[in-house]
Each structure stands twice: as structure tokens, then as C-alpha cells.
Design a protein around this motif. Structure first.
Motif, mmCIF file in Angstrom:
data_model
loop_
_atom_site.group_PDB
_atom_site.id
_atom_site.type_symbol
_atom_site.label_atom_id
_atom_site.label_comp_id
_atom_site.label_asym_id
_atom_site.label_seq_id
_atom_site.Cartn_x
_atom_site.Cartn_y
_atom_site.Cartn_z
ATOM 1 N N VAL A 143 0.846 -1.199 0.000
ATOM 2 C CA VAL A 143 0.000 0.000 0.000
ATOM 3 C C VAL A 143 0.881 1.249 0.000
ATOM 4 O O VAL A 143 0.624 2.199 -0.746
ATOM 5 N N THR A 144 1.919 1.240 0.822
ATOM 6 C CA THR A 144 2.853 2.373 0.873
ATOM 7 C C THR A 144 3.500 2.605 -0.483
ATOM 8 O O THR A 144 3.593 3.746 -0.965
ATOM 9 N N SER A 145 3.928 1.528 -1.121
ATOM 10 C CA SER A 145 4.563 1.627 -2.433
ATOM 11 C C SER A 145 3.613 2.210 -3.472
ATOM 12 O O SER A 145 3.996 3.066 -4.284
ATOM 13 N N LEU A 146 2.355 1.772 -3.441
ATOM 14 C CA LEU A 146 1.358 2.288 -4.384
ATOM 15 C C LEU A 146 1.072 3.769 -4.152
ATOM 16 O O LEU A 146 0.925 4.537 -5.108
ATOM 17 N N VAL B 186 5.110 10.120 2.527
ATOM 18 C CA VAL B 186 4.648 8.750 2.745
ATOM 19 C C VAL B 186 5.835 7.836 3.020
ATOM 20 O O VAL B 186 5.808 7.000 3.931
ATOM 21 N N PHE B 187 6.887 8.015 2.243
ATOM 22 C CA PHE B 187 8.092 7.190 2.401
ATOM 23 C C PHE B 187 8.734 7.414 3.765
ATOM 24 O O PHE B 187 9.081 6.455 4.471
ATOM 25 N N VAL C 293 10.961 -2.533 -2.131
ATOM 26 C CA VAL C 293 9.797 -2.149 -2.940
ATOM 27 C C VAL C 293 9.485 -0.661 -2.773
ATOM 28 O O VAL C 293 9.291 0.063 -3.762
ATOM 29 N N CYS C 294 9.430 -0.190 -1.537
ATOM 30 C CA CYS C 294 9.121 1.225 -1.274
ATOM 31 C C CYS C 294 10.218 2.140 -1.807
ATOM 32 O O CYS C 294 9.938 3.192 -2.403
ATOM 33 N N CYS C 295 11.457 1.751 -1.584
ATOM 34 C CA CYS C 295 12.586 2.561 -2.067
ATOM 35 C C CYS C 295 12.570 2.667 -3.585
ATOM 36 O O CYS C 295 12.777 3.748 -4.154
ATOM 37 N N THR C 296 12.312 1.546 -4.242
ATOM 38 C CA THR C 296 12.290 1.535 -5.706
ATOM 39 C C THR C 296 11.170 2.412 -6.244
ATOM 40 O O THR C 296 11.339 3.117 -7.247
#
Length: 301
Positions: free
Chosen positions: A142-145, A162-163, A172-175
């Protein structure tokens, strides 16, 4: 209860008809039969009908949903997913609003799809508020989206927020943030995120290299690719190799580009239209016209 209804519900053959339904016409026939024999009031049947119709005809699915007296979270998630794959994506948010008004709480499957239906920054922020309200901020997907969607609407500062507020800054989030920074021209920010990553994989390298190429930093893309190879980070994925070949084409890095081609051959990589076109462009720009012709003639398309 009518004996016919009891028999139909317990008849495995009838239930298999729903499982094997492959066309929209079959779906409508089955739906008509359920209404005729009185099955349309059973949750299992209507949920199955809804799931099939949401894939085939979202308007028909909406009709079925409207006829369900007590829709479940499964039904609402099905509709949100269905709308996310149509040109009426914004309807997903309205479906969620109805779900909320009906007193049904979202589950783990709701927000990953709902976020994708946001067609403007305003609706995205509203959905983000719901994510926080129901405690889904710890879900890295969800964070990544959220990061990706905020970035796509040029709200990169919100994406960064958000990050930063995420407790799980995984690959995933970093990318996602790296891709978002590059798409908004923030090269230094993307590099900072990448350099501070506790671990990296081929996907994060691919995001960096693709970002460099899209911002015409071709030498930086090639140097990072060589760094990745020296670090032994897995096998380069298809997207990454395409980006590096494009960078090699731009600056005439013949040996590196040719080594990538050799790698593709050795590993029996499927050379599709994209790869074939990129290789042709690479060899042509590097002056090896004969090799470009050979690849063109060998392409099966």
C-alpha cells in the motif's frame, strides 16, 4: 424451502457451471436460471456471478450488486477491482463510499486496488486518509502504491512524506520512490534514496538505470550497470538490459552492448520485437550495419 432449490444448490454439476463459465453469454444464461429457480438470493451464487461479470461487463456487474440486499466485503472488493480495469476507474471510489456508508470495513485486499482507481490528486488524498484511519500504513505494498500514485500526479513531496513516515522502508518502497523522483526530474534525490538502501536487487538497479536513460544520463546508466555486475547482484532483468542497450546506443559503447547481446544468446533469452529493435538500433548507431541486418532478417516477426 422448495425441493428444486435444495436440489440445485446441492447439485455439484450446477455449481461447476459457474466455475467453468467462460463467456458473458453463458454468464447471463446462468444468472437468468438462478433468478428463475430462486437462487439469486444466496450469497455464494450472487458473489460468483458478480465476480465473473465484473471481469466481462462492469455495468452488468453493477446491476447485480444493486440487487444484492446485503453485499459483503468480497462483493465490494470485486467491484472496485472491476472498475480499476475500466475507463470508469473513478467509480471505484464511489463503490468504496457506498461500502463505508453500509458500515462495512475494508480488509487487506481493499486499499491496494482502491488506490489504483484514484483519477485525481484529491481522491488519492482522501483514500490515503482512509488508509491511515484503518491502520494500513504498515502494508508495504500500500505504501509503495501511494508513493507511485503521488509521484504520477507530480506530488513528489507527498510521495516523500509517505516514504519517510513508513516504518518499513524495504526494497519495494525505495524503488517506488526512486522511480517517482526520476519521473519528476529529481536525479540527486533518486541517487540519495538508492545509496541509502540497506539492500538492493535487480529491480532497484533497473529503476536507477532506466531513470538515468530517461533523463539522458547515459554514461551514468552504463557505469551503474557495470557496478551491478561487479557486485554480483542476481541476473539482470529484461527491462534493465533494454535500458542499458539504449544507453550504449546513445554513446556508442560498442563492447558493452555487444557483451549484453552475447549474454542474451548464451542464456537463450527470448528476443522479441522490443529487444530485436533495440539491438538493430544499437548496431546501426555503432556502425555495424551488417550485424543490424542479420538481426533484422533473423527476427520471426
Amino acid at each position: 424451502m422448495n425441493r428444486t432449490i435444495i436440489y440445485t444448490i446441492s447439485n455439484p454439476q450446477y455449481l461447476r457451471m459457474l466455475e467453468k463459465c467462460s463467456t458473458f453469454d453463458q454468464l447471463k444464461q446462468i444468472h437468468a436460471q438462478t433468478i428463475t429457480v430462486g437462487l439469486a438470493r444466496f450469497t455464494y451464487i450472487t458473489s460468483k456471478l458478480l465476480a465473473f461479470s465484473a471481469i466481462s461487463d462492469i455495468d452488468y456487474a453493477q446491476t447485480i450488486l444493486n440487487q444484492i440486499s446485503m453485499p459483503t466485503i468480497f462483493d465490494f472488493n470485486t467491484m472496485i477491482l472491476g472498475y480499476s480495469k475500466t475507463s470508469k476507474q473513478e467509480m471505484g471510489v464511489l463503490i468504496y463510499a457506498k461500502m463505508h456508508n453500509d458500515g462495512i470495513k475494508p480488509n487487506a485486499r481493499t486499499f491496494p486496488v482502491l488506490i489504483r482507481t484514484c483519477n485525481c490528486l484529491r481522491s488519492l488524498r482522501q483514500v490515503h486518509g482512509q488508509v491511515v484511519k484503518y491502520g494500513n500504513v504498515s502494508d508495504v505494498y500500500v505504501t509503495s502504491l501511494l508513493i507511485s500514485m503521488y509521484s504520477s500526479y507530480k506530488a513528489i513531496e507527498l510521495a516523500k512524506q509517505v516514504f519517510e513516515e513508513s516504518a518499513y522502508k524495504n526494497v519495494v518502497c525505495c524503488t517506488s520512490l526512486i522511480t517517482g523522483c526520476f519521473s519528476n526530474g529529481l536525479i540527486d534525490d533518486a541517487c540519495k534514496v538508492f545509496d541509502e538502501m540497506p539492500e538492493r536487487n535487480d529491480v532497484s538497479y533497473s529503476a536507477m538505470i532506466s531513470g538515468f536513460v530517461k533523463n539522458e544520463l547515459f554514461n551514468e546508466a552504463i557505469q551503474l550497470y557495470l557496478r551491478m555486475i561487479n557486485c554480483g547482484v542476481g541476473n539482470p532483468n529484461r527491462s534493465l538490459l533494454l535500458s542499458v542497450l539504449n544507453a550504449c546506443s546513445a554513446v556508442g559503447a560498442f563492447e558493452i552492448g555487444r557483451s549484453i547481446h552475447c549474454q542474451l544468446v548464451e542464456e537463450s533469452f527470448s528476443v522479441d520485437v522490443d529487444f530485436g529493435t533495440t539491438l538493430i538500433d544499437f548496431y546501426a548507431k555503432c556502425g555495424d550495419i551488417e550485424k543490424a541486418k542479420d538481426i533484422f532478417n533473423a527476427m520471426p516477426y
